[in-house]
Design an enzyme around this catalytic site. Structure first.
Site, PDB file in Angstrom:
ATOM      1  N   CYS A  15      53.826  53.820  41.904  1.00 48.20           N
ATOM      2  CA  CYS A  15      54.525  53.287  42.928  1.00 48.20           C
ATOM      3  C   CYS A  15      54.522  54.055  43.594  1.00 48.20           C
ATOM      4  CB  CYS A  15      55.975  53.534  42.411  1.00 48.20           C
ATOM      5  SG  CYS A  15      56.673  53.298  40.995  1.00 48.20           S
ATOM      6  N   HIS A  29      60.339  53.640  49.091  1.00 41.84           N
ATOM      7  CA  HIS A  29      59.608  52.542  47.774  1.00 41.84           C
ATOM      8  C   HIS A  29      61.074  52.022  46.674  1.00 41.84           C
ATOM      9  CE1 HIS A  29      58.210  51.976  43.918  1.00 41.84           C
ATOM     10  NE2 HIS A  29      59.140  52.384  42.983  1.00 41.84           N
ATOM     11  N   ASN A  46      61.656  46.709  41.908  1.00 44.60           N
ATOM     12  CA  ASN A  46      61.002  47.463  41.706  1.00 44.60           C
ATOM     13  C   ASN A  46      59.262  46.635  41.586  1.00 44.60           C
ATOM     14  OD1 ASN A  46      59.215  49.304  41.828  1.00 44.60           O
ATOM     15  ND2 ASN A  46      60.029  50.943  40.012  1.00 44.60           N
TER      16      ASN A  46
HETATM   17  O1  UT7 Z   1      59.377  53.606  40.759  1.00 44.96           O
HETATM   18  C1  UT7 Z   1      58.928  53.924  39.056  1.00 44.96           C
HETATM   19  C2  UT7 Z   1      59.639  55.707  39.221  1.00 44.96           C
HETATM   20  N1  UT7 Z   1      61.305  55.198  38.287  1.00 44.96           N
HETATM   21  C3  UT7 Z   1      62.603  56.070  38.694  1.00 44.96           C
HETATM   22  O2  UT7 Z   1      62.767  55.728  39.770  1.00 44.96           O
HETATM   23  C4  UT7 Z   1      63.424  55.272  38.015  1.00 44.96           C
HETATM   24  C5  UT7 Z   1      64.048  56.177  38.173  1.00 44.96           C
HETATM   25  N2  UT7 Z   1      66.089  56.348  36.939  1.00 44.96           N
HETATM   26  C6  UT7 Z   1      66.492  55.796  37.023  1.00 44.96           C
HETATM   27  O3  UT7 Z   1      66.609  54.296  38.044  1.00 44.96           O
HETATM   28  C7  UT7 Z   1      67.442  55.340  36.370  1.00 44.96           C
HETATM   29  O4  UT7 Z   1      67.590  55.982  35.283  1.00 44.96           O
HETATM   30  C8  UT7 Z   1      68.569  53.898  35.523  1.00 44.96           C
HETATM   31  C9  UT7 Z   1      68.430  53.060  36.796  1.00 44.96           C
HETATM   32  C10 UT7 Z   1      66.374  53.797  34.661  1.00 44.96           C
HETATM   33  C11 UT7 Z   1      68.863  53.623  34.341  1.00 44.96           C
HETATM   34  O5  UT7 Z   1      70.516  54.508  35.043  1.00 44.96           O
HETATM   35  P1  UT7 Z   1      70.582  56.096  34.784  1.00 44.96           P
HETATM   36  O6  UT7 Z   1      72.214  55.542  35.635  1.00 44.96           O
HETATM   37  O7  UT7 Z   1      69.581  57.178  34.688  1.00 44.96           O
HETATM   38  O8  UT7 Z   1      71.599  55.673  32.823  1.00 44.96           O
HETATM   39  P2  UT7 Z   1      71.271  56.146  31.869  1.00 44.96           P
HETATM   40  O9  UT7 Z   1      69.699  56.148  31.666  1.00 44.96           O
HETATM   41  O10 UT7 Z   1      71.373  57.563  31.590  1.00 44.96           O
HETATM   42  O11 UT7 Z   1      71.747  55.537  30.844  1.00 44.96           O
HETATM   43  C12 UT7 Z   1      73.660  55.352  30.946  1.00 44.96           C
HETATM   44  C13 UT7 Z   1      74.129  54.586  29.764  1.00 44.96           C
HETATM   45  C14 UT7 Z   1      73.331  55.437  28.456  1.00 44.96           C
HETATM   46  O12 UT7 Z   1      74.608  54.405  27.206  1.00 44.96           O
HETATM   47  P3  UT7 Z   1      75.267  56.311  27.194  1.00 44.96           P
HETATM   48  O13 UT7 Z   1      74.764  56.731  26.429  1.00 44.96           O
HETATM   49  O14 UT7 Z   1      76.035  57.024  28.740  1.00 44.96           O
HETATM   50  O15 UT7 Z   1      76.202  55.018  26.376  1.00 44.96           O
HETATM   51  C15 UT7 Z   1      72.481  54.045  28.533  1.00 44.96           C
HETATM   52  O16 UT7 Z   1      72.279  53.625  27.188  1.00 44.96           O
HETATM   53  O17 UT7 Z   1      74.019  53.029  30.650  1.00 44.96           O
HETATM   54  C16 UT7 Z   1      73.395  52.827  29.331  1.00 44.96           C
HETATM   55  N3  UT7 Z   1      72.480  51.972  29.742  1.00 44.96           N
HETATM   56  C17 UT7 Z   1      72.856  49.954  29.671  1.00 44.96           C
HETATM   57  N4  UT7 Z   1      73.766  50.182  30.194  1.00 44.96           N
HETATM   58  C18 UT7 Z   1      73.854  48.334  30.479  1.00 44.96           C
HETATM   59  C19 UT7 Z   1      71.226  51.562  29.839  1.00 44.96           C
HETATM   60  N5  UT7 Z   1      70.209  50.676  30.715  1.00 44.96           N
HETATM   61  C20 UT7 Z   1      71.540  49.809  30.918  1.00 44.96           C
HETATM   62  C21 UT7 Z   1      71.585  48.810  30.492  1.00 44.96           C
HETATM   63  N6  UT7 Z   1      72.281  47.747  30.728  1.00 44.96           N
HETATM   64  N7  UT7 Z   1      71.031  48.215  31.314  1.00 44.96           N
END
Ligand code: UT7
Length: 329
Positions: free
Chosen positions: A116, A256, A286
């Site tokens: 990125c 970004h 992204n």
């Molecule tokens: O560009 C390259 C660099 N990449 C980035 O900068 C990405 C950085 N990370 C992020 O943007 C975020 O971490 C994500 C968008 C990928 C994920 O968001 P988050 O707020 O960190 O979610 P999480 O992974 O902590 O998941 C929270 C909950 C989980 O459920 P439980 O375990 O709390 O029951 C996940 O299973 O949300 C669940 N979850 C979803 N629920 C609905 C994960 N993905 C989804 C989804 N829809 N698409």
């Protein structure tokens, strides 16, 4: 004699037609529009459909648009640098292929792999070529066909990424405009949180690796998120401090587009109001190396000569950085 700086003199961009909406994703994985919007800011992303089309096919229209706007022929480009993690092929470089398809027959060309942050890395390299005085026209492309490495059954990654390309032309400037400073960083120990498991020399692709889905993006989202918030905000602030720039001096932040929350954190650290921040993550998601030049492409008409612009990125590697430039037209 005024020092030669490398100024952006034209911008091109391209996004494919197909819009993959949050609603459509609701039918593909267990997710919902509300979750995606609030956690990421994405509403839809563009996907390049069609057999035999790759990143070069996204990049070529962007490069040709830029030539057209500047009124130059592609065969007058001296060098083309392409930032991408989704090359057409492992080799040759996608930059070589873009030059062939765009008619940039007199350019030498190479790829930069910094995920990125790729566009910032490539921009810094391109600027150095111009500053050396040896090259007059350098094109820097940021492109990714992320849909080629995304697992559309993995709800944690498929909601974020999209396809797109942007390109800028760099030319010598003697008015003090152009790329003025950059801070670029990398930390390869971050690779464990964001990588592709197979297909490289450590683990060449086999039937087994494909069956295990190891040719897709692997991301530990939360870990990457924490590093991204810290890295992007800190480096942007450091760049401001060392150039004595206050938030009033800055016309635009070009961040970004990985997650709206990361963008907000960076803007807050820099003391910038939302009106000064380019945000199009809702439309394109992204696009990895494509995000920064796609923002410049979209905001081009609102930019003024002399505007102070900070570009900032964080991504796989880890790689991150920020660049300060003064708009030249
Ligand atoms: O560009 C390259 C660099 N990449 C980035 O900068 C990405 C950085 N990370 C992020 O943007 C975020 O971490 C994500 C968008 C990928 C994920 O968001 P988050 O707020 O960190 O979610 P999480 O992974 O902590 O998941 C929270 C909950 C989980 O459920 P439980 O375990 O709390 O029951 C996940 O299973 O949300 C669940 N979850 C979803 N629920 C609905 C994960 N993905 C989804 C989804 N829809 N698409």
């Amino acid at each position: 004699m005024q020092k030669i700086t490398a100024a952006i003199t034209a911008v091109g961009g391209y996004v494919p037609e197909y819009r993959l909406t949050n609603k459509e994703l609701e039918n593909m994985v267990e997710t919902n529009d509300e979750w995606i919007r609030t956690r990421t800011g994405v509403e839809e992303r563009r996907i390049l459909k069609g057999e035999g089309l790759g990143s070069s096919d996204l990049a070529v229209p962007a490069v040709l648009e830029l030539c057209n706007k500047r009124g130059i022929k592609a065969d007058t480009i001296d060098c083309l640098i392409c930032a991408t993690v989704t090359p057409d092929m492992v080799f040759p470089a996608t930059a070589n292929i873009i030059c062939d398809k765009a008619g940039a027959v007199n350019a030498f060309s190479f790829d930069v792999g910094a995920a990125c942050s790729g566009f910032l890395y490539a921009l810094t390299n391109g600027a150095a070529l111009i500053e050396s005085g040896r090259y007059k026209r350098v094109v820097v492309v940021g492109v990714d066909k992320m849909s080629s490495i995304i697992d559309y059954s993995d709800r944690a990654t498929c909601i974020i990424f999209g396809d797109g390309a942007g390109a800028v032309l760099l030319e010598p400037n003697e008015e003090g405009n152009g790329v003025l400073d950059s801070i670029l960083r990398s930390d390869g120990s971050g690779r464990k949180y964001l990588h592709m498991k197979a297909g490289g020399s450590v683990k060449p692709a086999t039937v087994e690796t494909v069956l295990a889905g190891e040719h897709y993006v692997y991301q530990e989202g939360q870990a990457v998120f924490k590093f991204a918030v810290k890295g992007m905000a800190e480096v942007s602030y450091e760049l401001m401090e060392r150039n004595n720039l206050t938030s009033d001096d800055i016309a635009w932040l070009v961040p970004h587009q990985a997650n709206l929350r990361i963008i907000d954190a960076t803007a807050n650290r820099m003391g910038l109001p939302k009106e000064k921040v380019m945000i199009n993550i809702q439309k394109y998601g992204n696009t990895t190396a494509g995000t920064l030049p796609l923002c410049l492409w979209e905001w081009e008409k609102q930019l003024h000569k002399g505007d102070n612009i900070i570009l900032a990125a964080f991504g796989g590697g880890f790689t991150w950085g920020a660049t300060w430039l003064k708009w030249a037209y």
